[in-house]
Design an enzyme around this catalytic site. Structure first.
Site: not given
Ligand code: FAD
Ligand code: NAP
Length: 323
Positions: A137, A140-141
């Site tokens: 992701c 997300c990261d």
């Protein structure tokens, strides 16, 4: 343990589950939505959404899902923070489901909208280095790789979008694909090829994710899918974006799945083989897998659920009259 009873029990809170809830609530079925581990579904892990009808300007995936949830609640949906760990479909309606919390959910109809989850490559180092350089992701990261060297693996819409997104954080993004042609939409390909921060690496598969001395990802061991030649790509972060698998574990042995693991429905409808159990969205759709199609089949599930209950209540009334 608490028992929550409703006319319409919905498992999943992505576009399919929330659209079913909006229609179900407006039809007086007082839906309960059990949200699962990813409230709002897959769109909560992306940024720009440009193809959901009704918005001229780019909207954000998490915002769209917050709005859908607010709309569902506004018309009378109850949202539950729980994850279903077991379902009992063997005895027909009402259907019973058990939550991770220990609570029980009972629905006269059941709408399955459990969507899909990221697939992994299944090669050495992938799981061990998850969170230590390997992710599925970028939104997300990606932030953790600001100014660093990253790679994305895959050739579909997700991979291309992840690569484009990562250029917000990194000037050195490599897109690794096992063929020499992308599967993603042309408009995304055009953006990818125009972006100087992204280098495509064709005909390469990842044999392993390899850690350095500090225990985090150091390089990818690559294999040329045409010549078999082995090589290395040193990166700080690698994002696996090779597609999604339907979340159907719960229904194994209870509902039919196809070769890809998707729930089987009567063609052109969200009806499963069990009367009163409906499936909608990515969990039953191997072909389209879009937010708008998930919302569309969610609507269909609610309309068919309403018809199922109306027919049953009508039959019950008639039986009462003749008794
Ligand atoms: P999902 O969105 O997958 O939601 C599934 C829901 O089920 C989740 O809430 C989860 O918590 C819940 N759940 C699962 N198991 C359980 C359980 N046991 N108990 C309770 N709940 C459970 N589509 C577009 O149209 N436009 C885009 O721009 C776009 N961008 C995307 C970007 C990315 C990175 C990804 C991954 C997908 C993108 N898609 C896009 C595809 C789109 O997100 C999906 O088609 C859509 O979200 C499917 O909706 P769904 O409701 O079927 O399932
Ligand atoms: P996808 O379309 O199934 O693409 C998966 C990609 O990963 C393919 O290029 C595939 O290669 C590659 N791949 C699969 N298994 C692999 C393996 N073991 N090793 C190496 N590569 C592998 O999946 P997706 O990109 O996640 O998209 C899923 C759905 O969501 C699609 O319907 C997509 O349209 C939708 N989506 C839409 C948007 C948007 O509308 N903007 C954004 C994201 C996702 P091959 O090409 O060789 O098969």
């Amino acid at each position: 343990m608490t028992t929550h009873a409703t006319r319409m029990l919905i498992i999943g809170s992505g576009p399919a589950g929330l659209s079913a809830a909006i229609y179900g609530a407006r039809a007086g079925m007082q839906p309960i939505v059990v949200q699962g581990l990813q409230p709002g579904g897959q769109l909560t892990i992306t940024t720009d959404v440009e193809n959901y009808p009704g918005f001229r300007d780019v909207i954000q995936g998490p915002w769209l899902m917050q709005e859908m949830q607010a709309q569902a609640e506004h018309v009378g949906t109850r949202m539950m923070w729980d994850t279903i760990v077991d379902v009992d479909l063997a005895n027909g309606s009402p259907f019973r489901a058990t939550g991770d919390s220990g609570d029980e959910y009972v629905g006269d109809v059941l709408v399955i909208a459990t969507g899909a989850q990221a697939k992994w490559l299944g090669v050495p180092g992938e799981q061990e280095l998850s969170g230590k350089g390997v992710s599925a992701c970028a939104t997300c990261d990606g932030f953790f790789y600001r100014g660093k060297k990253v790679a994305v693996i895959g050739g579909g819409n997700t991979a291309v979008e992840e690569a484009l997104y990562l250029t917000n954080h990194s000037d050195d993004v490599t897109l690794i694909h096992r063929r020499d042609e992308l599967r993603s939409e042309k408009i995304l390909q055009d953006r990818l090829f125009a972006n100087e921060k992204i280098t495509p690496l064709w005909n390469k598969s990842v044999d392993a994710f390899v850690a350095g001395e500090n225990g985090t990802l150091a390089y990818l061991a690559l294999r040329d899918t045409v010549t078999g030649e082995l090589s290395r790509l040193e990166v700080d972060g690698a994002f696996v974006a090779i597609g999604h698998a339907p979340s159907t574990e719960l229904f194994k042995g209870k509902l039919e799945t196809d070769a890809g693991g998707y729930l089987v429905v009567e063609p052109g409808t969200p009806k499963t083989a069990i009367p009163g159990v409906f499936a909608c969205g990515d969990v039953m759709d191997q072909t389209y897998r879009q937010a708008v199609t998930a919302a569309g089949t969610g609507c269909m599930a609610a309309l068919d659920a309403e018809r199922f209950l109306a027919a049953r209540e009508f039959a019950g009334t008639k039986a009462g009259v003749h008794a």
